[in-house]
Design a protein around this motif. Structure first.
Motif, PDB file in Angstrom:
ATOM      1  N   VAL A 272     -45.668  15.661  42.608  1.00  0.00           N
ATOM      2  CA  VAL A 272     -46.523  14.801  41.645  1.00  0.00           C
ATOM      3  C   VAL A 272     -47.714  14.821  41.436  1.00  0.00           C
ATOM      4  N   PHE A 273     -48.526  15.044  42.474  1.00  0.00           N
ATOM      5  CA  PHE A 273     -50.029  15.031  42.151  1.00  0.00           C
ATOM      6  C   PHE A 273     -50.493  16.425  41.456  1.00  0.00           C
ATOM      7  N   ALA A 274     -49.797  17.505  41.912  1.00  0.00           N
ATOM      8  CA  ALA A 274     -50.242  18.728  41.276  1.00  0.00           C
ATOM      9  C   ALA A 274     -49.830  18.814  39.752  1.00  0.00           C
ATOM     10  N   GLU A 275     -48.707  18.013  39.034  1.00  0.00           N
ATOM     11  CA  GLU A 275     -48.447  17.887  38.015  1.00  0.00           C
ATOM     12  C   GLU A 275     -49.491  16.831  37.311  1.00  0.00           C
ATOM     13  N   ARG A 276     -49.801  15.851  37.910  1.00  0.00           N
ATOM     14  CA  ARG A 276     -50.589  14.867  37.410  1.00  0.00           C
ATOM     15  C   ARG A 276     -51.993  15.617  37.266  1.00  0.00           C
TER      16      ARG A 276
ATOM     17  N   PRO B 173     -42.810  24.828  35.729  1.00  0.00           N
ATOM     18  CA  PRO B 173     -41.494  24.942  36.379  1.00  0.00           C
ATOM     19  C   PRO B 173     -41.517  24.975  38.007  1.00  0.00           C
ATOM     20  N   TRP B 174     -42.707  25.069  38.517  1.00  0.00           N
ATOM     21  CA  TRP B 174     -42.834  25.037  39.962  1.00  0.00           C
ATOM     22  C   TRP B 174     -42.969  23.603  40.348  1.00  0.00           C
ATOM     23  N   HIS B 175     -43.527  22.692  39.353  1.00  0.00           N
ATOM     24  CA  HIS B 175     -43.349  21.287  39.727  1.00  0.00           C
ATOM     25  C   HIS B 175     -41.605  20.794  39.871  1.00  0.00           C
ATOM     26  N   ALA B 176     -40.938  21.429  39.059  1.00  0.00           N
ATOM     27  CA  ALA B 176     -39.562  20.748  38.945  1.00  0.00           C
ATOM     28  C   ALA B 176     -38.817  21.571  40.218  1.00  0.00           C
ATOM     29  N   VAL B 177     -39.230  22.637  40.551  1.00  0.00           N
ATOM     30  CA  VAL B 177     -38.698  23.291  41.888  1.00  0.00           C
ATOM     31  C   VAL B 177     -38.945  22.438  43.097  1.00  0.00           C
ATOM     32  N   ILE B 178     -40.402  21.807  43.140  1.00  0.00           N
ATOM     33  CA  ILE B 178     -40.816  20.958  44.421  1.00  0.00           C
ATOM     34  C   ILE B 178     -40.054  19.789  44.059  1.00  0.00           C
ATOM     35  N   PHE B 179     -39.934  19.201  42.964  1.00  0.00           N
ATOM     36  CA  PHE B 179     -39.071  17.820  42.845  1.00  0.00           C
ATOM     37  C   PHE B 179     -37.693  17.984  43.359  1.00  0.00           C
ATOM     38  N   TRP B 180     -37.085  19.332  43.073  1.00  0.00           N
ATOM     39  CA  TRP B 180     -35.663  19.503  43.684  1.00  0.00           C
ATOM     40  C   TRP B 180     -35.686  19.687  44.980  1.00  0.00           C
ATOM     41  N   LEU B 181     -36.810  20.350  45.570  1.00  0.00           N
ATOM     42  CA  LEU B 181     -36.816  20.387  47.176  1.00  0.00           C
ATOM     43  C   LEU B 181     -37.043  19.030  47.939  1.00  0.00           C
ATOM     44  N   GLY B 182     -37.735  18.186  47.077  1.00  0.00           N
ATOM     45  CA  GLY B 182     -38.078  16.913  47.678  1.00  0.00           C
ATOM     46  C   GLY B 182     -36.816  16.098  47.731  1.00  0.00           C
TER      47      GLY B 182
ATOM     48  N   ALA C 123     -33.305  12.003  41.746  1.00  0.00           N
ATOM     49  CA  ALA C 123     -32.036  12.804  41.093  1.00  0.00           C
ATOM     50  C   ALA C 123     -32.555  12.975  39.779  1.00  0.00           C
ATOM     51  N   PHE C 124     -32.736  11.666  39.136  1.00  0.00           N
ATOM     52  CA  PHE C 124     -32.807  11.579  37.642  1.00  0.00           C
ATOM     53  C   PHE C 124     -34.164  12.161  37.349  1.00  0.00           C
ATOM     54  N   HIS C 125     -35.232  12.019  38.045  1.00  0.00           N
ATOM     55  CA  HIS C 125     -36.657  12.704  37.634  1.00  0.00           C
ATOM     56  C   HIS C 125     -36.388  14.171  37.836  1.00  0.00           C
ATOM     57  N   ALA C 126     -35.875  14.789  38.706  1.00  0.00           N
ATOM     58  CA  ALA C 126     -35.427  16.378  38.997  1.00  0.00           C
ATOM     59  C   ALA C 126     -34.735  16.810  37.778  1.00  0.00           C
ATOM     60  N   VAL C 127     -33.671  15.899  37.325  1.00  0.00           N
ATOM     61  CA  VAL C 127     -32.818  16.475  36.123  1.00  0.00           C
ATOM     62  C   VAL C 127     -33.574  16.480  34.990  1.00  0.00           C
TER      63      VAL C 127
END
Length: 124
Positions: free
Chosen positions: A23-27, A34-43, A79-83
């Protein structure tokens, strides 16, 4: 402390770590990558795993209390956030990539509520 409880705690801390970094890297970048989405999925994966383990510890049933309800809402939002992040990246929607961090910070803040409640429940 049981090995299952220790594993659940580690999973939840990893979820917090991944989600916070993502979240904070994206911000900071101001752009969903893409790597932010990967981190969201891992979270989400770590949170789901930790939640599943905690559920087994508590007897395997859903608790209709503040922690249970906020936890379910937070998990569904994650889940919604990552999708949604994945869909935005696949569609290459640049405008949405630039605006996504506004939603991310809200989801992260909501997710913190059951995380903190769970810490207090665990300490009591």
């Amino acid at each position: 402390m049981s090995p299952l409880l220790l594993s659940a705690i580690v999973s939840m801390i990893l979820a917090l770590t991944c989600y916070t970094i993502g979240v904070f890297a994206e911000r900071k970048k101001g752009l969903l990558l893409p790597w932010h989405a990967v981190i969201f999925w891992l979270g989400f994966l770590f949170d789901s795993t930790g939640t599943s383990m905690m559920s087994r510890i508590s007897g395997g049933h859903f608790a209709f209390n503040l922690h249970g309800v906020t936890g379910l809402i937070a998990l569904l939002l994650m889940a919604f956030h990552a999708v949604w992040a994945t869909v935005i990246l696949v569609k290459k929607d640049h405008r949405s990539q630039e605006q996504f961090h506004k939603f991310s910070i809200v989801v992260w803040a909501i997710w913190l509520v059951p995380f903190v409640i769970g810490m207090f429940i665990g300490m009591s």
